[in-house]
Motif scaffolding. Structure first.
Motif, PDB file in Angstrom:
ATOM      1  N   TRP A 160      31.346  33.882  37.296  1.00 18.74           N
ATOM      2  CA  TRP A 160      32.590  33.364  36.732  1.00 18.74           C
ATOM      3  C   TRP A 160      33.634  34.467  36.833  1.00 18.74           C
ATOM      4  CZ3 TRP A 160      32.700  30.308  31.523  1.00 18.74           C
ATOM      5  CH2 TRP A 160      33.987  29.825  31.279  1.00 18.74           C
ATOM      6  N   LEU A 161      34.702  34.204  37.569  1.00 15.38           N
ATOM      7  CA  LEU A 161      35.747  35.195  37.787  1.00 15.38           C
ATOM      8  C   LEU A 161      36.914  34.991  36.825  1.00 15.38           C
ATOM      9  CD1 LEU A 161      35.936  35.104  41.684  1.00 15.38           C
ATOM     10  CD2 LEU A 161      34.728  36.772  40.263  1.00 15.38           C
ATOM     11  N   MET A 162      37.380  36.079  36.269  1.00 15.83           N
ATOM     12  CA  MET A 162      38.622  36.051  35.490  1.00 15.83           C
ATOM     13  C   MET A 162      39.772  35.735  36.441  1.00 15.83           C
ATOM     14  SD  MET A 162      39.428  40.096  35.071  1.00 15.83           S
ATOM     15  CE  MET A 162      41.195  40.107  35.284  1.00 15.83           C
ATOM     16  N   PRO A 163      40.970  35.436  35.925  1.00 16.41           N
ATOM     17  CA  PRO A 163      42.087  35.169  36.836  1.00 16.41           C
ATOM     18  C   PRO A 163      42.315  36.346  37.786  1.00 16.41           C
ATOM     19  CG  PRO A 163      42.665  34.526  34.627  1.00 16.41           C
ATOM     20  CD  PRO A 163      41.357  35.254  34.530  1.00 16.41           C
ATOM     21  N   PHE A 164      42.450  36.026  39.052  1.00 15.24           N
ATOM     22  CA  PHE A 164      42.673  37.053  40.072  1.00 15.24           C
ATOM     23  C   PHE A 164      43.921  36.736  40.892  1.00 15.24           C
ATOM     24  CE2 PHE A 164      39.794  33.851  41.728  1.00 15.24           C
ATOM     25  CZ  PHE A 164      40.433  33.453  42.883  1.00 15.24           C
ATOM     26  N   GLN A 165      44.650  35.711  40.478  1.00 15.38           N
ATOM     27  CA  GLN A 165      45.879  35.356  41.188  1.00 15.38           C
ATOM     28  C   GLN A 165      46.967  36.382  40.864  1.00 15.38           C
ATOM     29  OE1 GLN A 165      44.165  33.251  39.167  1.00 15.38           O
ATOM     30  NE2 GLN A 165      43.372  31.692  40.533  1.00 15.38           N
ATOM     31  N   THR A 166      48.026  36.353  41.643  1.00 13.48           N
ATOM     32  CA  THR A 166      49.129  37.296  41.471  1.00 13.48           C
ATOM     33  C   THR A 166      49.684  37.211  40.047  1.00 13.48           C
ATOM     34  OG1 THR A 166      49.658  36.966  43.795  1.00 13.48           O
ATOM     35  CG2 THR A 166      51.321  38.060  42.451  1.00 13.48           C
TER      36      THR A 166
ATOM     37  N   PRO B 272      51.994  39.797  36.900  1.00 14.62           N
ATOM     38  CA  PRO B 272      52.556  41.079  36.477  1.00 14.62           C
ATOM     39  C   PRO B 272      51.633  41.795  35.481  1.00 14.62           C
ATOM     40  CG  PRO B 272      53.749  39.273  35.448  1.00 14.62           C
ATOM     41  CD  PRO B 272      52.771  38.658  36.409  1.00 14.62           C
ATOM     42  N   CYS B 273      50.596  41.109  35.047  1.00 11.54           N
ATOM     43  CA  CYS B 273      49.547  41.685  34.182  1.00 11.54           C
ATOM     44  C   CYS B 273      50.065  42.153  32.818  1.00 11.54           C
ATOM     45  CB  CYS B 273      48.823  42.817  34.894  1.00 11.54           C
ATOM     46  SG  CYS B 273      47.140  42.362  35.305  1.00 11.54           S
ATOM     47  N   ARG B 274      50.972  41.402  32.232  1.00 10.97           N
ATOM     48  CA  ARG B 274      51.412  41.723  30.880  1.00 10.97           C
ATOM     49  C   ARG B 274      50.530  41.036  29.838  1.00 10.97           C
ATOM     50  NH1 ARG B 274      57.687  40.684  31.438  1.00 10.97           N
ATOM     51  NH2 ARG B 274      57.192  40.206  33.566  1.00 10.97           N
ATOM     52  N   ASP B 275      49.643  40.149  30.318  1.00 10.16           N
ATOM     53  CA  ASP B 275      48.725  39.427  29.431  1.00 10.16           C
ATOM     54  C   ASP B 275      47.320  39.478  30.038  1.00 10.16           C
ATOM     55  OD1 ASP B 275      47.845  37.931  27.309  1.00 10.16           O
ATOM     56  OD2 ASP B 275      48.714  36.050  27.980  1.00 10.16           O
ATOM     57  N   ASP B 276      46.920  40.670  30.457  1.00 10.78           N
ATOM     58  CA  ASP B 276      45.601  40.908  31.051  1.00 10.78           C
ATOM     59  C   ASP B 276      45.317  40.030  32.265  1.00 10.78           C
ATOM     60  OD1 ASP B 276      44.968  42.893  29.165  1.00 10.78           O
ATOM     61  OD2 ASP B 276      44.335  41.366  27.726  1.00 10.78           O
ATOM     62  N   GLY B 277      46.353  39.707  33.026  1.00 10.39           N
ATOM     63  CA  GLY B 277      46.178  38.908  34.235  1.00 10.39           C
ATOM     64  C   GLY B 277      46.225  37.415  34.020  1.00 10.39           C
ATOM     65  N   TYR B 278      46.347  36.989  32.778  1.00  9.07           N
ATOM     66  CA  TYR B 278      46.407  35.550  32.502  1.00  9.07           C
ATOM     67  C   TYR B 278      47.821  34.999  32.655  1.00  9.07           C
ATOM     68  CZ  TYR B 278      41.581  35.353  31.058  1.00  9.07           C
ATOM     69  OH  TYR B 278      40.217  35.392  31.060  1.00  9.07           O
ATOM     70  N   ASP B 279      48.790  35.853  32.828  1.00 10.09           N
ATOM     71  CA  ASP B 279      50.178  35.431  33.044  1.00 10.09           C
ATOM     72  C   ASP B 279      50.420  35.326  34.552  1.00 10.09           C
ATOM     73  OD1 ASP B 279      49.723  38.220  32.992  1.00 10.09           O
ATOM     74  OD2 ASP B 279      51.850  38.640  32.762  1.00 10.09           O
ATOM     75  N   ILE B 280      50.052  34.201  35.106  1.00  9.08           N
ATOM     76  CA  ILE B 280      50.066  33.999  36.556  1.00  9.08           C
ATOM     77  C   ILE B 280      51.496  33.769  37.060  1.00  9.08           C
ATOM     78  CG2 ILE B 280      49.171  32.577  38.438  1.00  9.08           C
ATOM     79  CD1 ILE B 280      46.974  34.043  36.847  1.00  9.08           C
ATOM     80  N   SER B 281      51.831  34.475  38.139  1.00 13.52           N
ATOM     81  CA  SER B 281      53.134  34.264  38.769  1.00 13.52           C
ATOM     82  C   SER B 281      53.013  33.524  40.096  1.00 13.52           C
ATOM     83  CB  SER B 281      53.872  35.594  38.963  1.00 13.52           C
ATOM     84  OG  SER B 281      53.115  36.466  39.764  1.00 13.52           O
ATOM     85  N   ASP B 282      51.810  33.461  40.665  1.00 11.81           N
ATOM     86  CA  ASP B 282      51.592  32.743  41.928  1.00 11.81           C
ATOM     87  C   ASP B 282      50.132  32.300  42.000  1.00 11.81           C
ATOM     88  OD1 ASP B 282      51.316  31.804  44.515  1.00 11.81           O
ATOM     89  OD2 ASP B 282      52.105  33.608  45.474  1.00 11.81           O
ATOM     90  N   TYR B 283      49.906  31.001  41.843  1.00 16.71           N
ATOM     91  CA  TYR B 283      48.540  30.470  41.842  1.00 16.71           C
ATOM     92  C   TYR B 283      47.913  30.429  43.238  1.00 16.71           C
ATOM     93  CZ  TYR B 283      49.122  29.011  37.029  1.00 16.71           C
ATOM     94  OH  TYR B 283      49.325  29.007  35.680  1.00 16.71           O
TER      95      TYR B 283
ATOM     96  N   PRO C 284      47.226  41.723  44.716  1.00 17.89           N
ATOM     97  CA  PRO C 284      46.844  42.827  45.610  1.00 17.89           C
ATOM     98  C   PRO C 284      45.877  43.828  44.978  1.00 17.89           C
ATOM     99  CG  PRO C 284      49.213  42.474  45.697  1.00 17.89           C
ATOM    100  CD  PRO C 284      48.675  41.584  44.609  1.00 17.89           C
ATOM    101  N   ARG C 285      45.857  43.923  43.649  1.00 19.04           N
ATOM    102  CA  ARG C 285      44.905  44.829  42.986  1.00 19.04           C
ATOM    103  C   ARG C 285      43.463  44.431  43.268  1.00 19.04           C
ATOM    104  NH1 ARG C 285      48.720  44.770  37.817  1.00 19.04           N
ATOM    105  NH2 ARG C 285      48.773  42.621  38.461  1.00 19.04           N
ATOM    106  N   TYR C 286      43.235  43.123  43.535  1.00 14.01           N
ATOM    107  CA  TYR C 286      41.881  42.618  43.757  1.00 14.01           C
ATOM    108  C   TYR C 286      41.567  42.372  45.223  1.00 14.01           C
ATOM    109  CZ  TYR C 286      42.540  41.787  38.797  1.00 14.01           C
ATOM    110  OH  TYR C 286      42.822  41.946  37.466  1.00 14.01           O
ATOM    111  N   GLY C 287      42.555  42.501  46.078  1.00 15.83           N
ATOM    112  CA  GLY C 287      42.336  42.304  47.505  1.00 15.83           C
ATOM    113  C   GLY C 287      43.281  41.267  48.088  1.00 15.83           C
ATOM    114  N   THR C 288      42.797  40.601  49.125  1.00 12.55           N
ATOM    115  CA  THR C 288      43.603  39.597  49.819  1.00 12.55           C
ATOM    116  C   THR C 288      42.921  38.236  49.699  1.00 12.55           C
ATOM    117  OG1 THR C 288      42.432  39.858  51.910  1.00 12.55           O
ATOM    118  CG2 THR C 288      44.320  41.341  51.512  1.00 12.55           C
ATOM    119  N   LEU C 289      43.609  37.210  50.126  1.00 15.01           N
ATOM    120  CA  LEU C 289      43.011  35.881  50.158  1.00 15.01           C
ATOM    121  C   LEU C 289      41.802  35.885  51.093  1.00 15.01           C
ATOM    122  CD1 LEU C 289      43.157  33.006  49.098  1.00 15.01           C
ATOM    123  CD2 LEU C 289      44.790  32.483  50.920  1.00 15.01           C
TER     124      LEU C 289
END
Length: 151
Positions: A31-37, A39-50, A55-60
């Motif tokens: 089970w992966l935590m959110p890895f979409q783009t 700004p990480c102001r909410d531990d990555g749960y504040d998604i700006s691009d689904y 880039p911190r986690y890699g590429t598509l």
């Protein structure tokens, strides 16, 4: 599992650990935590691009390669898709903020003034104060809609 030494685990780092996949020990899913783009102001749960990988986690491509490797080993990949969390940088929020008639406007909680118990029942009360903002274009406050449900 950090392939580039930046202190953040990423898909390439996971793929470089063949023993991680070799030993399943009854593990049938990851089970992966959110890895979409984000700004990480909410531990990555504040998604700006689904549609993209942060880039911190890699590429598509890295993500696809990771999921293929998991599938080959009989491991399912579950994604924590949080469509009810968007960043203030997400196009839906930007449009909702800039146009009171936006089709996305009612996806957020807006108010001309702060309700008396604006933070009561919030899941992240310390962060709520930072999330409530007055927007000059919309002339209203926006509140996070993550509410703790009553028992």
């Amino acid at each position: 599992m950090d392939s580039d030494g930046d202190g953040t685990g990423d898909f390439r780092g996971l793929m470089r650990r063949p023993r991680l996949f070799a030993w399943t020990g009854g593990v049938t899913a990851i089970w992966l935590m959110p890895f979409q783009t984000s700004p990480c102001r909410d531990d990555g749960y504040d998604i700006s691009d689904y549609y993209n990988v942060d880039p911190r986690y890699g590429t598509l491509g890295d993500f696809i390669e990771f999921t293929h490797g998991a599938k080959q080993r009989g491991i399912r990949v579950l994604i924590d898709l949080v469509v009810n969390h968007t960043s203030d940088q997400h196009p839906w929020f930007k449009q909702a903020r800039s146009d009171p008639n936006s089709k996305y406007r009612n996806w957020y909680v807006w108010s001309k003034k702060r309700p008396p118990q604006a933070t009561k029942g919030m899941v992240f009360p310390r962060r709520t104060k930072n999330h409530v903002e007055l927007r000059s274009r919309s002339q209203s406050l926006v509140f996070p809609s993550i509410l703790r449900l009553p028992a």
